[in-house]
Write a protein that holds these residues in place. Structure first.
Motif, PDB file in Angstrom:
ATOM      1  N   PHE A 267     -13.535   5.017  98.564  1.00 35.70           N
ATOM      2  CA  PHE A 267     -13.020   3.657  98.445  1.00 35.70           C
ATOM      3  C   PHE A 267     -14.228   2.754  98.252  1.00 35.70           C
ATOM      4  O   PHE A 267     -15.071   2.639  99.138  1.00 35.70           O
ATOM      5  N   LEU A 268     -14.344   2.121  97.071  1.00 34.83           N
ATOM      6  CA  LEU A 268     -15.561   1.446  96.651  1.00 34.83           C
ATOM      7  C   LEU A 268     -15.327  -0.045  96.411  1.00 34.83           C
ATOM      8  O   LEU A 268     -14.195  -0.481  96.221  1.00 34.83           O
ATOM      9  N   PRO A 269     -16.410  -0.856  96.387  1.00 36.36           N
ATOM     10  CA  PRO A 269     -16.264  -2.287  96.108  1.00 36.36           C
ATOM     11  C   PRO A 269     -15.533  -2.546  94.792  1.00 36.36           C
ATOM     12  O   PRO A 269     -15.746  -1.852  93.800  1.00 36.36           O
ATOM     13  N   GLY A 270     -14.658  -3.554  94.827  1.00 34.64           N
ATOM     14  CA  GLY A 270     -13.873  -3.873  93.639  1.00 34.64           C
ATOM     15  C   GLY A 270     -12.561  -3.129  93.567  1.00 34.64           C
ATOM     16  O   GLY A 270     -11.809  -3.304  92.607  1.00 34.64           O
ATOM     17  N   GLU A 271     -12.256  -2.316  94.578  1.00 36.22           N
ATOM     18  CA  GLU A 271     -10.999  -1.560  94.606  1.00 36.22           C
ATOM     19  C   GLU A 271     -10.124  -2.046  95.749  1.00 36.22           C
ATOM     20  O   GLU A 271     -10.616  -2.558  96.766  1.00 36.22           O
ATOM     21  N   SER A 272      -8.822  -1.873  95.581  1.00 34.79           N
ATOM     22  CA  SER A 272      -7.864  -2.232  96.624  1.00 34.79           C
ATOM     23  C   SER A 272      -6.875  -1.096  96.827  1.00 34.79           C
ATOM     24  O   SER A 272      -6.718  -0.224  95.971  1.00 34.79           O
ATOM     25  N   LEU A 273      -6.217  -1.147  97.964  1.00 38.54           N
ATOM     26  CA  LEU A 273      -5.266  -0.116  98.350  1.00 38.54           C
ATOM     27  C   LEU A 273      -4.106  -0.787  99.062  1.00 38.54           C
ATOM     28  O   LEU A 273      -4.309  -1.610  99.953  1.00 38.54           O
ATOM     29  N   ILE A 274      -2.881  -0.464  98.647  1.00 42.77           N
ATOM     30  CA  ILE A 274      -1.675  -0.980  99.293  1.00 42.77           C
ATOM     31  C   ILE A 274      -1.112   0.097 100.213  1.00 42.77           C
ATOM     32  O   ILE A 274      -0.885   1.226  99.788  1.00 42.77           O
ATOM     33  N   LEU A 275      -0.873  -0.261 101.473  1.00 38.12           N
ATOM     34  CA  LEU A 275      -0.353   0.703 102.449  1.00 38.12           C
ATOM     35  C   LEU A 275       0.877   0.123 103.149  1.00 38.12           C
ATOM     36  O   LEU A 275       0.949  -1.085 103.392  1.00 38.12           O
ATOM     37  N   PRO A 276       1.841   0.973 103.503  1.00 38.00           N
ATOM     38  CA  PRO A 276       3.030   0.492 104.212  1.00 38.00           C
ATOM     39  C   PRO A 276       2.716   0.187 105.672  1.00 38.00           C
ATOM     40  O   PRO A 276       1.648   0.547 106.187  1.00 38.00           O
ATOM     41  N   ALA A 277       3.651  -0.458 106.337  1.00 40.32           N
ATOM     42  CA  ALA A 277       3.502  -0.718 107.767  1.00 40.32           C
ATOM     43  C   ALA A 277       3.392   0.594 108.530  1.00 40.32           C
ATOM     44  O   ALA A 277       4.003   1.603 108.166  1.00 40.32           O
ATOM     45  N   ASP A 278       2.557   0.588 109.573  1.00 35.38           N
ATOM     46  CA  ASP A 278       2.390   1.719 110.489  1.00 35.38           C
ATOM     47  C   ASP A 278       1.786   2.959 109.827  1.00 35.38           C
ATOM     48  O   ASP A 278       1.915   4.070 110.357  1.00 35.38           O
ATOM     49  N   GLU A 279       1.129   2.780 108.677  1.00 36.81           N
ATOM     50  CA  GLU A 279       0.419   3.897 108.043  1.00 36.81           C
ATOM     51  C   GLU A 279      -0.920   4.084 108.748  1.00 36.81           C
ATOM     52  O   GLU A 279      -1.739   3.156 108.825  1.00 36.81           O
ATOM     53  N   LEU A 280      -1.170   5.270 109.283  1.00 34.89           N
ATOM     54  CA  LEU A 280      -2.409   5.540 109.986  1.00 34.89           C
ATOM     55  C   LEU A 280      -3.503   5.893 108.988  1.00 34.89           C
ATOM     56  O   LEU A 280      -3.374   6.848 108.226  1.00 34.89           O
ATOM     57  N   MET A 281      -4.561   5.108 108.996  1.00 36.04           N
ATOM     58  CA  MET A 281      -5.735   5.379 108.156  1.00 36.04           C
ATOM     59  C   MET A 281      -6.799   6.061 109.002  1.00 36.04           C
ATOM     60  O   MET A 281      -7.067   5.645 110.128  1.00 36.04           O
ATOM     61  N   CYS A 282      -7.406   7.077 108.444  1.00 33.09           N
ATOM     62  CA  CYS A 282      -8.551   7.733 109.064  1.00 33.09           C
ATOM     63  C   CYS A 282      -9.720   7.526 108.112  1.00 33.09           C
ATOM     64  O   CYS A 282      -9.659   7.940 106.940  1.00 33.09           O
ATOM     65  N   ILE A 283     -10.792   6.881 108.584  1.00 35.08           N
ATOM     66  CA  ILE A 283     -11.829   6.368 107.687  1.00 35.08           C
ATOM     67  C   ILE A 283     -13.203   6.872 108.101  1.00 35.08           C
ATOM     68  O   ILE A 283     -13.566   6.843 109.279  1.00 35.08           O
ATOM     69  N   ASP A 284     -13.992   7.295 107.107  1.00 33.12           N
ATOM     70  CA  ASP A 284     -15.408   7.611 107.295  1.00 33.12           C
ATOM     71  C   ASP A 284     -16.245   6.491 106.688  1.00 33.12           C
ATOM     72  O   ASP A 284     -15.884   5.927 105.650  1.00 33.12           O
ATOM     73  N   PHE A 285     -17.366   6.189 107.320  1.00 31.86           N
ATOM     74  CA  PHE A 285     -18.310   5.184 106.824  1.00 31.86           C
ATOM     75  C   PHE A 285     -19.666   5.865 106.613  1.00 31.86           C
ATOM     76  O   PHE A 285     -20.541   5.811 107.490  1.00 31.86           O
ATOM     77  N   PRO A 286     -19.879   6.514 105.473  1.00 31.61           N
ATOM     78  CA  PRO A 286     -21.084   7.331 105.297  1.00 31.61           C
ATOM     79  C   PRO A 286     -22.359   6.543 105.031  1.00 31.61           C
ATOM     80  O   PRO A 286     -23.453   7.096 105.117  1.00 31.61           O
ATOM     81  N   GLU A 287     -22.238   5.234 104.685  1.00 27.08           N
ATOM     82  CA  GLU A 287     -23.426   4.487 104.274  1.00 27.08           C
ATOM     83  C   GLU A 287     -23.692   3.254 105.133  1.00 27.08           C
ATOM     84  O   GLU A 287     -24.625   2.506 104.853  1.00 27.08           O
ATOM     85  N   ALA A 288     -22.895   3.009 106.167  1.00 29.59           N
ATOM     86  CA  ALA A 288     -23.025   1.779 106.954  1.00 29.59           C
ATOM     87  C   ALA A 288     -24.369   1.713 107.664  1.00 29.59           C
ATOM     88  O   ALA A 288     -24.831   2.701 108.238  1.00 29.59           O
ATOM     89  N   GLN A 289     -25.006   0.534 107.615  1.00 29.37           N
ATOM     90  CA  GLN A 289     -26.279   0.301 108.277  1.00 29.37           C
ATOM     91  C   GLN A 289     -26.276  -1.085 108.906  1.00 29.37           C
ATOM     92  O   GLN A 289     -25.557  -1.980 108.449  1.00 29.37           O
ATOM     93  N   GLY A 290     -27.108  -1.265 109.909  1.00 31.23           N
ATOM     94  CA  GLY A 290     -27.203  -2.568 110.551  1.00 31.23           C
ATOM     95  C   GLY A 290     -27.652  -3.654 109.604  1.00 31.23           C
ATOM     96  O   GLY A 290     -27.194  -4.798 109.680  1.00 31.23           O
TER      97      GLY A 290
END
Length: 302
Positions: free
Chosen positions: A71-94
């Protein structure tokens, strides 16, 4: 496609790993997340339909039994109510946090807009508009990008009429999203590929090695199939040819990289796994209906 840093500079960081700022109005709530450390399997769920839009960095999304995807900058995602997302953040930095916007929209608001569209904006084929196509992953066009910028400003503005302003902008956003349905990043078959599907390993391999040369012959060997059988099975199960899928993945990455005005196209096409700039230009124009240079210039002017 990054929003202005001025929105973030006065925000107080309350948690080193993740900071969330939320604004709630009558028909929607805006949440902005900043993640400051690499993390895996972070769970998130909303009780209303949600539009998630990447602002900076990269996430890897895992949705129910679906194959994971970047999931990259400039992209969007539509999700229904109560949809459980499981997310990795491989590049996050302070010093360079991953940033994502999530806007929960009241389902009644969506239904009212759909009804309005069916009364005033009939489809070319005569069919009726329906509720948003949930689990719909798409690249923001300029119109949607500008609306998201405007909504971010309106939610944070201290104005007595901002509920009214936001309500009008939400209507336009919903209309544009419904009309964007034919610009999905992946076909339904590709998006719904389950992890235990026989081609799931191949999809993961393509995404992990997208920067490198990848051939159908190489993929068929990894799938333990003949080249002709692999091609047939891939297209039947995913709705696209292996080459088209690889090119879509590469252009998806290119769209994200081109939003940085300082990135050179001569480096971007190599970073995306293209061996020829002319072929990169041709594929990009076929998929995005514009050249890489024109796309980068347009994003820089917003």
């Amino acid at each position: 496609m990054q929003l202005s840093d001025s929105f973030y500079k006065n925000r107080k960081l309350e948690n080193l790993v993740e900071n969330q700022t939320s604004y709630t109005l009558n028909n929607a709530a805006m949440h902005v997340f900043e993640t400051h450390q690499k993390a895996e399997r972070v769970l998130l769920k909303f009780d209303k339909p949600v539009l998630a839009s990447m602002l900076r960095g990269k996430k890897i999304m895992h949705l129910r039994d679906h194959n994971s995807f970047d999931f990259l900058p400039g992209e969007s995602l539509i999700l229904p109510a109560d949809e459980l997302m499981c997310i990795d953040f491989p590049e996050a930095q302070g010093t360079n946090p991953t940033r994502c916007l999530a806007m929960a929209i009241a389902e009644d608001k969506i239904k009212r807009v759909v009804t309005l569209m069916n009364e005033n904006l009939t489809k070319d084929d005569g069919s009726e508009w329906s509720l948003m196509d949930y689990n719909f992953h798409f690249t923001n066009d300029v119109g949607i990008y500008q609306i998201l910028q405007r909504l971010l400003f309106l939610f944070t503005e201290n104005h007595p009429s901002k509920d009214f302003f936001v309500d009008n902008m939400l209507q336009e956003l919903i209309v544009r999203i419904l009309q964007t349905n034919n610009r999905k990043i992946y076909t339904d078959k590709t998006f719904k590929l389950s992890p235990d599907n026989r081609l799931s390993f191949i999809i993961d391999y393509i995404r992990e090695h997208i920067h490198e040369p990848i051939s159908v012959e190489q993929l068929s060997q990894k799938a333990c199939m003949s080249e002709s059988n692999f091609y047939r099975v891939f297209k039947n199960e995913l709705g696209v040819s292996p080459v088209d899928f690889i090119n879509t993945e590469r252009i998806k990455l290119a769209v994200s990289l081109l939003q940085d005005p300082d990135r050179k196209i001569k480096n971007i096409y190599l970073d995306c796994g293209f061996e020829s700039r002319s072929y990169f230009n041709r594929v990009f124009k076929r998929i995005k209906n514009t050249s890489p240079g024109a796309f980068q210039a347009k994003m820089a002017s917003l």
